[in-house]
Design a protein around this motif. Structure first.
Motif, PDB file in Angstrom:
ATOM      1  N   ASP A  43      26.079 -27.172 -58.913  1.00 16.36           N
ATOM      2  CA  ASP A  43      24.646 -27.212 -59.224  1.00 16.36           C
ATOM      3  C   ASP A  43      24.199 -25.908 -59.870  1.00 16.36           C
ATOM      4  O   ASP A  43      23.314 -25.896 -60.735  1.00 16.36           O
ATOM      5  CB  ASP A  43      23.831 -27.501 -57.966  1.00 16.36           C
ATOM      6  N   GLY A  44      24.816 -24.802 -59.437  1.00 18.19           N
ATOM      7  CA  GLY A  44      24.473 -23.514 -60.037  1.00 18.19           C
ATOM      8  C   GLY A  44      24.995 -23.368 -61.453  1.00 18.19           C
ATOM      9  O   GLY A  44      24.357 -22.749 -62.314  1.00 18.19           O
ATOM     10  N   ILE A  45      26.161 -23.963 -61.724  1.00 19.18           N
ATOM     11  CA  ILE A  45      26.770 -23.845 -63.049  1.00 19.18           C
ATOM     12  C   ILE A  45      26.092 -24.780 -64.050  1.00 19.18           C
ATOM     13  O   ILE A  45      25.792 -24.402 -65.181  1.00 19.18           O
ATOM     14  CB  ILE A  45      28.276 -24.165 -62.968  1.00 19.18           C
ATOM     15  N   TYR A  46      25.860 -26.028 -63.632  1.00 16.73           N
ATOM     16  CA  TYR A  46      25.292 -27.037 -64.529  1.00 16.73           C
ATOM     17  C   TYR A  46      23.932 -27.509 -64.015  1.00 16.73           C
ATOM     18  O   TYR A  46      23.647 -28.703 -63.933  1.00 16.73           O
ATOM     19  CB  TYR A  46      26.246 -28.229 -64.651  1.00 16.73           C
ATOM     20  N   GLY A  47      23.093 -26.553 -63.657  1.00 15.76           N
ATOM     21  CA  GLY A  47      21.801 -26.878 -63.061  1.00 15.76           C
ATOM     22  C   GLY A  47      20.740 -27.285 -64.057  1.00 15.76           C
ATOM     23  O   GLY A  47      19.707 -27.839 -63.676  1.00 15.76           O
ATOM     24  N   THR A  48      20.959 -26.999 -65.360  1.00 14.78           N
ATOM     25  CA  THR A  48      19.959 -27.342 -66.372  1.00 14.78           C
ATOM     26  C   THR A  48      20.455 -28.512 -67.214  1.00 14.78           C
ATOM     27  O   THR A  48      21.661 -28.740 -67.336  1.00 14.78           O
ATOM     28  CB  THR A  48      19.676 -26.142 -67.291  1.00 14.78           C
ATOM     29  N   GLN A  49      19.530 -29.220 -67.823  1.00 14.57           N
ATOM     30  CA  GLN A  49      19.897 -30.356 -68.666  1.00 14.57           C
ATOM     31  C   GLN A  49      20.688 -29.905 -69.889  1.00 14.57           C
ATOM     32  O   GLN A  49      21.593 -30.608 -70.360  1.00 14.57           O
ATOM     33  CB  GLN A  49      18.644 -31.114 -69.094  1.00 14.57           C
ATOM     34  N   ALA A  50      20.347 -28.722 -70.415  1.00  7.93           N
ATOM     35  CA  ALA A  50      21.072 -28.195 -71.582  1.00  7.93           C
ATOM     36  C   ALA A  50      22.543 -27.940 -71.234  1.00  7.93           C
ATOM     37  O   ALA A  50      23.446 -28.260 -72.022  1.00  7.93           O
ATOM     38  CB  ALA A  50      20.412 -26.906 -72.070  1.00  7.93           C
ATOM     39  N   ALA A  51      22.777 -27.361 -70.054  1.00  4.38           N
ATOM     40  CA  ALA A  51      24.157 -27.099 -69.621  1.00  4.38           C
ATOM     41  C   ALA A  51      24.914 -28.400 -69.410  1.00  4.38           C
ATOM     42  O   ALA A  51      26.100 -28.511 -69.761  1.00  4.38           O
ATOM     43  CB  ALA A  51      24.150 -26.275 -68.338  1.00  4.38           C
ATOM     44  N   LEU A  52      24.230 -29.397 -68.860  1.00  6.55           N
ATOM     45  CA  LEU A  52      24.865 -30.701 -68.649  1.00  6.55           C
ATOM     46  C   LEU A  52      25.226 -31.360 -69.975  1.00  6.55           C
ATOM     47  O   LEU A  52      26.332 -31.889 -70.140  1.00  6.55           O
ATOM     48  CB  LEU A  52      23.929 -31.623 -67.857  1.00  6.55           C
ATOM     49  N   ASN A  53      24.314 -31.321 -70.932  1.00  3.18           N
ATOM     50  CA  ASN A  53      24.578 -31.938 -72.234  1.00  3.18           C
ATOM     51  C   ASN A  53      25.761 -31.260 -72.923  1.00  3.18           C
ATOM     52  O   ASN A  53      26.580 -31.916 -73.576  1.00  3.18           O
ATOM     53  CB  ASN A  53      23.337 -31.860 -73.123  1.00  3.18           C
ATOM     54  N   GLU A  54      25.861 -29.952 -72.768  1.00  3.06           N
ATOM     55  CA  GLU A  54      26.946 -29.209 -73.414  1.00  3.06           C
ATOM     56  C   GLU A  54      28.297 -29.559 -72.804  1.00  3.06           C
ATOM     57  O   GLU A  54      29.282 -29.794 -73.522  1.00  3.06           O
ATOM     58  CB  GLU A  54      26.676 -27.698 -73.288  1.00  3.06           C
ATOM     59  N   ILE A  55      28.368 -29.611 -71.467  1.00  2.56           N
ATOM     60  CA  ILE A  55      29.645 -29.922 -70.818  1.00  2.56           C
ATOM     61  C   ILE A  55      30.036 -31.371 -71.052  1.00  2.56           C
ATOM     62  O   ILE A  55      31.219 -31.706 -71.146  1.00  2.56           O
ATOM     63  CB  ILE A  55      29.597 -29.596 -69.307  1.00  2.56           C
ATOM     64  N   VAL A  56      29.060 -32.259 -71.162  1.00  7.20           N
ATOM     65  CA  VAL A  56      29.360 -33.670 -71.446  1.00  7.20           C
ATOM     66  C   VAL A  56      30.018 -33.804 -72.822  1.00  7.20           C
ATOM     67  O   VAL A  56      30.993 -34.550 -72.997  1.00  7.20           O
ATOM     68  CB  VAL A  56      28.088 -34.533 -71.354  1.00  7.20           C
ATOM     69  N   LYS A  57      29.480 -33.075 -73.823  1.00  9.72           N
ATOM     70  CA  LYS A  57      30.104 -33.088 -75.149  1.00  9.72           C
ATOM     71  C   LYS A  57      31.548 -32.605 -75.071  1.00  9.72           C
ATOM     72  O   LYS A  57      32.443 -33.165 -75.723  1.00  9.72           O
ATOM     73  CB  LYS A  57      29.313 -32.180 -76.099  1.00  9.72           C
ATOM     74  N   THR A  58      31.771 -31.568 -74.274  1.00  5.68           N
ATOM     75  CA  THR A  58      33.126 -31.023 -74.130  1.00  5.68           C
ATOM     76  C   THR A  58      34.053 -32.034 -73.477  1.00  5.68           C
ATOM     77  O   THR A  58      35.189 -32.246 -73.920  1.00  5.68           O
ATOM     78  CB  THR A  58      33.092 -29.732 -73.292  1.00  5.68           C
ATOM     79  N   LEU A  59      33.593 -32.674 -72.410  1.00  8.86           N
ATOM     80  CA  LEU A  59      34.428 -33.608 -71.662  1.00  8.86           C
ATOM     81  C   LEU A  59      34.738 -34.874 -72.445  1.00  8.86           C
ATOM     82  O   LEU A  59      35.706 -35.579 -72.142  1.00  8.86           O
ATOM     83  CB  LEU A  59      33.758 -33.973 -70.337  1.00  8.86           C
ATOM     84  N   LYS A  60      33.926 -35.188 -73.464  1.00  9.40           N
ATOM     85  CA  LYS A  60      34.175 -36.366 -74.290  1.00  9.40           C
ATOM     86  C   LYS A  60      35.198 -36.107 -75.389  1.00  9.40           C
ATOM     87  O   LYS A  60      35.664 -37.051 -76.033  1.00  9.40           O
ATOM     88  CB  LYS A  60      32.862 -36.857 -74.913  1.00  9.40           C
TER      89      LYS A  60
END
Length: 538
Positions: A43-60
């Motif tokens: 939650d601390g690492i990916y606590g913001t929507q921007a961080a989530l969107n960025e990691i999702v792009k990476t994981l895809k």
């Protein structure tokens, strides 16, 4: 008759749990502690929507799909969905490794050391030892699975559900149990502990490579690969419990077959019969170095070929990973042909830099295993017979250490060679061999430090040799997941591999290579001195 086959099973269960409680407790603490700590940080690492969107792009990206599995989560994305994608396959690997190590130690190792023969000399059922090991693995995996679920409940990840938390915990627990039962089956096929271990890892490696290929190209085909079922649970979305049931069924089938084979075979035998040896020893069999080669050549060749195939399997998807125009046609129009080719090569090199860490860890496993075999052969009494001849401690130590250093370097080189050759065949613009050679030169000095440390433990503190495995495991965790979980730089540098530059994206740091070599030589000198001074392990 059935009662006689399982006579004294309860006694053997208590004996196994009493004997293995420290080892099991360490595994439970490490696995559940690692899982819970990472969950608490997400939650601390990916606590913001921007961080989530960025990691999702990476994981895809295809490269990340090959490593962590297909990203099937649907928007809105949450921390819990990202956690499930990043951690499930990673933890599944460790669950399988844990079960292989414990199952082999409690079955074939006991047979090799003669303990099973002593047990069978008493009023013990023929299948009681196998029932006892299966029960121990059931308790261990059940406890780890429950603690995984509780850890996620406590972590309270954003977007998590109680059903999803327990699905992950029980899914990983049943996966570990199923592969533990598969290892018990393979223990009836092979004729030694080393053969069972090698066969188990060959099966795991084959499934992992197959899963990697299907996830990138044809995700539906992953259903045909047992290791890939863990991805199909669709955690924190539709929550499919079918994979849990499939693992349970797989485990029961493997256990039933293992029991049937165990009831028929003799102690020390297996379905794969060993090849008959020569009537007279070869002229080359004149010392401990050649004796060790003769004992371990099958394992050495298997690891060399296995890492070659692993490297080739990864390289087979380089074209898919590096085809930016396929994922975004506008890129070709914006960059032009030459710039697009350069960008594709950069993407592939980034993937190779990640894979280099995997290759290094894979190469360290047989090297450390061969190095610590020195202690195992002492405990079995093999080296007592060698020392009865005019053979010095130095000669024996240098034989084991030398082969470990050569094997580790050779396995790494074979993996890189597999990558290069397959890349040359499949890529329109293949990566040059000089790039892979740079990776080899960058990582070998750091590898030598870790192998030398294992030699020092064998020489000075043989009872603490498990620390060598813990160090290798931590190196894999810190470098494989370090960036994704925002691990501090100092934590990644608790192993010498963490000091190596991200080759081939960055240049080799020859200063780092120099001090790694110097430290390795120093540790080896200390190790040799310690081994010459201590008593033989009993």
């Amino acid at each position: 008759m059935k009662g006689q086959l399982g006579a004294q099973t309860g006694t053997l269960i208590r004996f196994n749990l009493k004997r293995d409680w420290k080892k099991n407790l360490i595994w439970i603490a490490v696995m559940t502690g690692l899982f819970a700590v990472i969950a608490a940080k997400f939650d601390g690492i990916y606590g913001t929507q921007a961080a989530l969107n960025e990691i999702v792009k990476t994981l895809k990206m295809p490269a990340m799909v090959a490593l962590f599995g297909a990203f099937t989560a649907k928007a809105p994305y949450t921390t819990a969905k990202v956690f499930a994608t990043e951690m499930v396959v990673f933890m599944a690997l460790f669950m399988v490794i844990m079960n292989i190590m414990i199952a082999v130690a409690a079955t074939r190792t006991d047979e090799d050391d003669g303990r099973l023969e002593l047990i069978r000399a008493h009023a013990v059922g023929r299948l009681a030892p196998l029932f006892a090991v299966a029960t121990e693995l059931t308790i261990l995996n059940g406890l780890v699975g429950v603690l995984f679920g509780l850890g996620l409940q406590v972590a309270q990840l954003s977007g998590a559900t109680t059903t999803g938390n327990w699905l992950i915990g029980l899914g990983l627990g049943t996966l570990g149990w199923a592969f533990g039962m598969l290892t018990l089956l393979l223990a009836q096929v092979a004729t030694s502990a080393s053969g069972t271990t090698m066969l188990s890892y060959v099966v795991l490696g084959g499934m992992y490579i197959a899963r990697m290929g299907t996830d990138v190209s044809h995700p539906r085909l992953t259903w045909w690969i047992p290791f890939g079922w863990i991805e199909k649970m669709d955690v924190y979305q539709t929550a499919h419990w079918l994979p849990v049931g499939l693992y349970g069924l797989m485990g029961l089938v493997c256990l039933a077959v293992a029991l049937g084979l165990s009831a028929q075979r003799d102690v020390g035998a297996g379905l794969i019969s060993p090849r008959r040896g020569r009537r007279q020893a070869s002229l080359w069999l004149r010392g401990p170095a050649t004796l060790l080669w003769r004992q371990s050549r099958g394992m050495m060749i298997a690891w060399l070929l296995g890492n070659f195939i692993l490297g080739a399997s990864y390289a087979s998807i380089f074209n898919t990973i590096g085809d930016l125009a396929k994922s975004n046609p506008m890129i070709k129009q914006l960059l032009g042909t030459s710039a697009l080719a350069a960008a594709n090569r950069t993407v592939v090199k980034n993937f190779i830099a990640v894979l280099a860490v995997v290759m290094v860890i894979v190469a360290l496993i047989p090297a450390v295993q061969l190095m610590l075999k020195l202690v195992g052969d002492e405990q079995k009494g093999v080296l007592h017979q060698v020392y009865a001849t005019a053979t010095s401690r130095w000669h024996v130590w240098i034989s084991y250490t030398g082969w470990a250093l050569v094997l580790g370097s050779g396995v790494l080189l074979s993996g890189l060679a597999g990558m290069y050759l397959m890349g040359k065949i499949t890529m329109t613009d293949p990566i040059r061999w000089s790039t892979y050679w740079q990776i080899f030169c960058a990582y070998v000095p750091a590898m030598l430090v870790m192998i030398a440390a294992a030699s020092a433990l064998a020489g000075w503190l043989p009872k603490w040799r498990v620390v060598a495995w813990a160090w290798v495991g931590y190196a894999f965790f810190s470098l494989y997941l370090g960036n994704l979980i925002d691990l501090p730089r100092w934590a990644r540098r608790l192993t010498p591999i963490g000091f190596v530059n991200k080759v081939p994206i960055k240049a080799i740091d020859w200063t780092t290579s120099g001090w790694c070599l110097a430290i390795a030589v120093l540790i080896l000198i200390i190790a040799a001195f310690g081994y010459r001074r201590r008593d033989l392990a009993q």
